[in-house]
Motif scaffolding. Structure first.
Motif, PDB file in Angstrom:
ATOM      1  N   ARG A 152       0.849  -1.186   0.000  1.00 16.27           N
ATOM      2  CA  ARG A 152       0.000   0.000   0.000  1.00 16.27           C
ATOM      3  C   ARG A 152       0.886   1.237   0.000  1.00 16.27           C
ATOM      4  NH1 ARG A 152      -3.685  -0.750   5.016  1.00 16.27           N
ATOM      5  NH2 ARG A 152      -1.821  -1.740   5.827  1.00 16.27           N
ATOM      6  N   TYR A 153       0.290   2.379   0.162  1.00  8.66           N
ATOM      7  CA  TYR A 153       1.065   3.606   0.223  1.00  8.66           C
ATOM      8  C   TYR A 153       0.922   4.213   1.606  1.00  8.66           C
ATOM      9  CZ  TYR A 153       1.771   2.986  -4.679  1.00  8.66           C
ATOM     10  OH  TYR A 153       2.160   2.454  -5.875  1.00  8.66           O
ATOM     11  N   CYS A 154       2.041   4.749   2.103  1.00 12.01           N
ATOM     12  CA  CYS A 154       2.061   5.330   3.448  1.00 12.01           C
ATOM     13  C   CYS A 154       1.084   6.506   3.507  1.00 12.01           C
ATOM     14  CB  CYS A 154       3.480   5.784   3.763  1.00 12.01           C
ATOM     15  SG  CYS A 154       3.614   6.701   5.296  1.00 12.01           S
ATOM     16  N   ARG A 155       0.250   6.528   4.538  1.00  8.87           N
ATOM     17  CA  ARG A 155      -0.744   7.579   4.735  1.00  8.87           C
ATOM     18  C   ARG A 155      -0.091   8.962   4.834  1.00  8.87           C
ATOM     19  NH1 ARG A 155      -1.731   9.292   9.852  1.00  8.87           N
ATOM     20  NH2 ARG A 155      -0.948   7.370  10.791  1.00  8.87           N
ATOM     21  N   LYS A 156       1.134   9.005   5.349  1.00  2.00           N
ATOM     22  CA  LYS A 156       1.766  10.279   5.631  1.00  2.00           C
ATOM     23  C   LYS A 156       2.624  10.757   4.450  1.00  2.00           C
ATOM     24  CE  LYS A 156       4.425  11.921   9.622  1.00  2.00           C
ATOM     25  NZ  LYS A 156       4.884  11.415  10.926  1.00  2.00           N
ATOM     26  N   CYS A 157       3.537   9.884   3.966  1.00  2.00           N
ATOM     27  CA  CYS A 157       4.497  10.357   2.956  1.00  2.00           C
ATOM     28  C   CYS A 157       4.235   9.773   1.565  1.00  2.00           C
ATOM     29  CB  CYS A 157       5.928  10.043   3.403  1.00  2.00           C
ATOM     30  SG  CYS A 157       6.378   8.314   3.239  1.00  2.00           S
ATOM     31  N   LEU A 202       1.229  17.860   1.396  1.00  2.00           N
ATOM     32  CA  LEU A 202       2.524  18.355   1.879  1.00  2.00           C
ATOM     33  C   LEU A 202       2.319  19.638   2.674  1.00  2.00           C
ATOM     34  CD1 LEU A 202       5.663  18.412   1.905  1.00  2.00           C
ATOM     35  CD2 LEU A 202       5.548  19.696  -0.243  1.00  2.00           C
ATOM     36  N   VAL A 203       1.499  20.547   2.117  1.00  2.00           N
ATOM     37  CA  VAL A 203       1.263  21.825   2.793  1.00  2.00           C
ATOM     38  C   VAL A 203       0.610  21.589   4.151  1.00  2.00           C
ATOM     39  CG1 VAL A 203       0.032  24.030   2.657  1.00  2.00           C
ATOM     40  CG2 VAL A 203       1.103  23.075   0.608  1.00  2.00           C
ATOM     41  N   SER A 204      -0.350  20.631   4.197  1.00  2.00           N
ATOM     42  CA  SER A 204      -1.004  20.419   5.487  1.00  2.00           C
ATOM     43  C   SER A 204      -0.076  19.698   6.460  1.00  2.00           C
ATOM     44  CB  SER A 204      -2.342  19.687   5.314  1.00  2.00           C
ATOM     45  OG  SER A 204      -2.127  18.319   5.099  1.00  2.00           O
ATOM     46  N   ARG A 205       0.849  18.860   5.932  1.00  2.00           N
ATOM     47  CA  ARG A 205       1.849  18.244   6.805  1.00  2.00           C
ATOM     48  C   ARG A 205       2.716  19.307   7.449  1.00  2.00           C
ATOM     49  NH1 ARG A 205       5.730  13.460   4.483  1.00  2.00           N
ATOM     50  NH2 ARG A 205       6.621  13.415   6.583  1.00  2.00           N
ATOM     51  N   VAL A 206       3.180  20.256   6.623  1.00  2.00           N
ATOM     52  CA  VAL A 206       4.060  21.311   7.138  1.00  2.00           C
ATOM     53  C   VAL A 206       3.301  22.171   8.155  1.00  2.00           C
ATOM     54  CG1 VAL A 206       5.358  23.389   6.499  1.00  2.00           C
ATOM     55  CG2 VAL A 206       5.506  21.339   5.082  1.00  2.00           C
ATOM     56  N   GLY A 207       1.977  22.344   7.926  1.00  2.00           N
ATOM     57  CA  GLY A 207       1.183  23.138   8.853  1.00  2.00           C
ATOM     58  C   GLY A 207       0.927  22.439  10.181  1.00  2.00           C
ATOM     59  N   SER A 208       0.811  21.109  10.143  1.00  2.00           N
ATOM     60  CA  SER A 208       0.385  20.408  11.360  1.00  2.00           C
ATOM     61  C   SER A 208       1.522  19.715  12.103  1.00  2.00           C
ATOM     62  CB  SER A 208      -0.690  19.375  11.005  1.00  2.00           C
ATOM     63  OG  SER A 208      -0.140  18.401  10.134  1.00  2.00           O
ATOM     64  N   GLU A 209       2.599  19.314  11.387  1.00  2.00           N
ATOM     65  CA  GLU A 209       3.699  18.633  12.067  1.00  2.00           C
ATOM     66  C   GLU A 209       4.784  19.639  12.430  1.00  2.00           C
ATOM     67  OE1 GLU A 209       5.091  15.256   9.769  1.00  2.00           O
ATOM     68  OE2 GLU A 209       3.050  14.884   9.092  1.00  2.00           O
ATOM     69  N   ASP A 210       5.739  19.209  13.229  1.00  2.00           N
ATOM     70  CA  ASP A 210       6.812  20.102  13.652  1.00  2.00           C
ATOM     71  C   ASP A 210       7.984  19.980  12.679  1.00  2.00           C
ATOM     72  OD1 ASP A 210       8.182  21.930  15.092  1.00  2.00           O
ATOM     73  OD2 ASP A 210       8.804  20.533  16.687  1.00  2.00           O
ATOM     74  N   ILE A 211       7.819  20.578  11.507  1.00  2.00           N
ATOM     75  CA  ILE A 211       8.828  20.447  10.444  1.00  2.00           C
ATOM     76  C   ILE A 211       9.601  21.753  10.322  1.00  2.00           C
ATOM     77  CG2 ILE A 211       9.128  20.158   7.957  1.00  2.00           C
ATOM     78  CD1 ILE A 211       6.613  18.347   8.056  1.00  2.00           C
ATOM     79  N   ARG A 212      10.951  21.661  10.421  1.00  2.00           N
ATOM     80  CA  ARG A 212      11.744  22.896  10.374  1.00  2.00           C
ATOM     81  C   ARG A 212      12.330  23.139   8.982  1.00  2.00           C
ATOM     82  NH1 ARG A 212      15.026  19.070  12.529  1.00  2.00           N
ATOM     83  NH2 ARG A 212      17.096  18.899  11.573  1.00  2.00           N
ATOM     84  N   GLU A 213      12.431  22.077   8.143  1.00  2.00           N
ATOM     85  CA  GLU A 213      13.027  22.277   6.824  1.00  2.00           C
ATOM     86  C   GLU A 213      12.433  21.307   5.812  1.00  2.00           C
ATOM     87  OE1 GLU A 213      17.304  22.149   6.759  1.00  2.00           O
ATOM     88  OE2 GLU A 213      17.402  22.072   4.574  1.00  2.00           O
TER      89      GLU A 213
END
Lengths: 209, 209
Positions: A58-63, A130-141
């Motif tokens: 399957r495909y990873c829900r996150k990435c 991707l945009v919502s990941r960057v908005g919701s997770e603690d991503i610095r780069e």
């Protein structure tokens, strides 16, 4: 002319194999006759491996990398740096970057690049996620690691505009990769180095912007 | 280095595909990822076709061609000339000759040619069964259609000696085929003509014998 091989089963195997990209009917026949000469386990092994793979991968829900679970091994690992996300075009690029052993962050697989000629628009790609990941997770780069083609550059630019409001740091792979080359065919040393020496995305825009 | 692809199932599919001749790990990965992107039916279709073919295709009891029954379609057909037997190296050569539509007799598949360097001796081939066929069936002519290589010529000569006592007429394909070429790559017109213009085997022996 569709040649018939005296056996419906052989005909069918040849026809099925010839559906694979880069495999014509002559090659398909050669492969089928090869399997007929080998032990039964060999053909059964290939057949069952293909079916099991297609049914269960399957495909990873996150990435959106390939995975056997809801989350892929990389996203689920506690030893990876979750503050770093590398954006790639395809699953294959994940494998290519992993092989360099220079990268310890997470990935985000877009599933392609923006290409109006091929009818691929931003909504066909995993850009919103991707945009919502960057908005919701603690991503610095976010590292943009698309292929250095016109479509890759366009997609880089589109993503950079979308991510601008989040204030996340953006970088691209160092242009040690020769322009026009695909990631897949870059040697591991050069590719690994270009991850280590990545530069801020703004440095790659034409001057005067 | 054996690369791992984050998924045991994908690893396994790549490993199995890479067992096929002419398919390396890079190509195997490309094929596997292609199947992952396509409908499930496609991978299942290929897998099941290979398994069904390997499990159910057998070899004809009489001519050793591939078959789904005890006798192949050609041997079982009442419209073929059972007095004519064409001796070929492999199943593929049967397909190649059938495609010319110039031949209406039966076949005998040797399963190879005599090649001491590759460890293939006459007892590894279906030569004894050919001799007993000629002895027990009503065969008036045997056409030797092996590839015009050193090994093919050696095998022709060996068979001719074995069949001499039976008094059957022996012929070989007309040497319109350029020496050193494989049957499979000869165009159908030339190959068809070389069956029609076949010559007595004795004509092809060096003079003075």
């Amino acid at each position: 002319m569709i040649q018939s091989y005296n056996s419906q089963l052989l005909d069918n195997a040849v026809e099925q194999l010839a559906k694979l990209p880069g495999i014509g009917r002559k090659t398909a026949l050669r492969l089928a006759l090869h399997l007929l000469r080998r032990e039964e386990e060999e053909a059964v092994g290939i057949g069952e491996a293909l079916i099991a793979m297609r049914r269960n991968v399957r495909y990873c829900r996150k990435c959106h990398n390939i995975s056997e679970d809801d989350l892929c091994e990389i996203c689920a690992s506690s030893r990876r740096d979750a503050g770093l996300v590398c954006v790639v075009e395809s699953v294959k690029d994940v494998l290519t970057i992993e092989a360099t052993r220079e990268y310890n962050g997470l990935y985000h697989v877009l599933g392609g690049v923006i290409s109006p000629l091929d009818g691929v628009s931003p909504s066909d790609l995993e850009i919103d996620s991707l945009v919502s990941r960057v908005g919701s997770e603690d991503i610095r780069e976010v590292i943009l690691a698309l292929n250095p083609t016109l479509e890759g550059d366009t997609t880089n630019f589109y993503i950079s505009r979308k991510l601008e409001p989040t204030g996340v740091r953006l970088s691209v792979l160092a242009r040690g990769i020769s322009i026009g080359n695909e990631l897949e065919f870059t040697d591991e040393l050069t590719l690994g180095r270009s991850i280590v020496n990545r530069v801020p995305f703004s440095n790659t825009l034409p001057p005067g912007r």
